[in-house]
Scaffold this motif. Structure first.
Motif: not given
Ligand SMILES: *Cc1c(COP(=O)(O)O)cnc(C)c1O
Length: 456
Positions: A239, A241, A264-265, A275-276, A278-280, A282-283, A288
């Motif tokens: 991942s 993260a 975002r989701a 995958p978003t 935002e998640a990338a 946050r991870a 990005t």
């Protein structure tokens, strides 16, 4: 040379005489004198060859002028032309990926003249091309900084050149992607001057593989979203993260080439597996990268969001100038980002509206259109695609109209030749118009265009 062939060739008219022919007036108005002269030269040359080979009579003047006019029309048909996308593929690469929102179109029109592209109105001095658009992108993505360049491929090239030239970039063998149009990750890496260090295998890569590859020469850890294919079965990947944590521990920045750029989701939407950004973020990805004209729904552009210190090095690299954004892209991108800042799911962005359009509404439109088209037209349930190398496994339940015909290729060709070309799907015994990718405001226009293409 037989005497009569030489004679026939000498009976061809002079170029000047053809340009004075009354039938040449309109083509000269439309295309300009120089272009018509060039086309006529081509026709005269062709006629000379034909006569030398003993083919055909000497063409008449008006025939030469008409042939030149046809040739010019065929040539000009290659210009960028508005089309109606009835394929059901939302981000259709060949049709220009994301259609722009009304606000983005207006911004492009306004930016077409002189603009504040690199100008500070307050002080009347030189300004930054990317500062404002970068600030909008950073705000939309929740990052320290952001910048934008010409496209996604250019963004990755710039990041690699600026941060890893002559050094090593560690990437999984399962993520060495090829995207259409000859974009291959190893080739981009080579062009940037970075040395690629592959780890793991095609189907399985572990954190320990990355860890073992880190040396003093490591400049970046790179994760690439497999945006246009799936690896299924006995698989393992790391991942972003976990990768970012390893990178922080070892002092090596992590770059995530996300490609598709869903910010975002959206619960219950068709893109829940995507995958978003935002998640990338946050991870913990340090940078990005994603395209402006995929799921962001804006113009062609490549966005890089993340750490300000790394972005500064990218912006100061000589390649930044070569891959910079132009004023029209910037105008459309700013308008698109503003829409995303106003709204979590901005349905004013056409690609997002199409992706989230309610299938019952599309069905109603298909039934209405089939009734308007009459005999041979049938409303049908169908399936569209996200396209643009995003969400390869996802199909979009949709509705469309089939046009029954003995010659589907012929009908599709006539639709492409319509005043506004309609690009449809050709199936075995019919042509299919998928309405998910047709803006509802164009339904009546589509009916007219199809009715006009039916016979022939
Ligand atoms: C689409 C894509 C790119 C290339 O982006 P362009 O804007 O088409 O140049 C790069 N990486 C990934 C993962 C992509 O999906």
């Amino acid at each position: 040379m037989p005497q009569e062939v030489g004679d026939a060739r000498s009976r061809l008219p002079q170029l000047d005489a053809l340009l004075r022919h009354p039938a040449a007036e309109e083509p000269i108005d439309t295309h300009g004198r120089r272009a018509v002269a060039e086309a006529l030269r081509g026709e005269l040359e062709r006629a000379r060859h034909a006569l030398r080979d003993g083919r055909g009579p000497v063409p008449r003047d008006h025939e030469l002028v008409a042939a030149a006019d046809d040739a010019l029309h065929r040539q000009r048909a290659g210009r960028l032309t508005r089309v109606i996308n009835a394929t059901g593929v939302v981000l259709h690469t060949n049709l220009g990926r994301a259609p722009l929102s009304a606000a983005a179109r207006a911004a492009v029109a306004a930016a077409a003249g002189y603009t504040t592209l690199e100008y500070e109105l307050d002080r009347g001095t030189r300004g930054s091309r990317t500062r404002h658009v970068g600030a909008l992108a950073a705000e939309a993505c929740g990052t320290e900084g952001a910048t934008a360049v010409n496209n996604g491929a250019a963004a990755l090239l710039l990041v690699l050149a600026a941060l890893a030239d002559g050094r090593e970039v560690i990437v999984s063998r399962g993520e060495l992607i090829e995207i259409g149009g000859s974009y291959r990750l190893p080739d981009v890496m080579a062009a940037s001057g970075a040395r690629m260090v592959e780890v793991g295998t095609t189907n399985r890569t572990r954190l320990s593989d990355y860890r073992a590859a880190i040396t003093d020469e490591s400049a970046l850890l790179l994760k690439v979203h497999r945006s246009n294919y799936d690896v299924v079965g006995f698989t393992e990947e790391v991942s972003v993260a976990a990768l970012a944590e390893l990178g922080r521990e070892q002092g090596v920045p992590t770059v995530y080439d996300l490609g598709s750029g869903l910010l975002r989701a959206v619960p219950d939407g068709p893109l829940t597996a995507e995958p978003t950004v935002e998640a990338a973020v946050r991870a913990g990805a340090d940078l990005t990268i994603f395209s402006g004209d995929k799921l962001l729904g804006g113009p062609q552009a490549g966005l890089v969001v993340g750490r300000a210190d790394l972005l500064l090095r990218c912006n100061q690299h000589p390649l930044a100038r070569a891959v910079r954004l132009d004023k029209l892209q910037r105008a459309a991108l700013e308008a698109t980002l503003e829409a995303h800042l106003r709204d979590d799911l901005p349905l004013e962005v056409p690609a997002l509206a199409m992706l989230h359009a309610d299938v019952a509404t599309i069905e109603q439109r298909a039934r209405w259109m089939a009734a308007e088209l009459g005999e041979g037209a049938t409303p049908v349930a169908t399936e569209g695609l996200v396209g643009g190398g995003a969400s390869p496994g996802v199909t979009l339940a949709s509705w469309g109209v089939t046009l029954g015909t003995a010659d589907p290729d012929g009908l599709a060709r006539r639709l492409r030749a319509a005043e506004v070309p309609v690009i449809a799907r050709v199936e075995r015994d019919h042509v299919l118009l998928d309405l998910r990718t047709v803006p509802p405001s164009l339904d009546a226009e589509v009916v007219d265009l199809v009715l006009g293409s039916r016979d022939g």
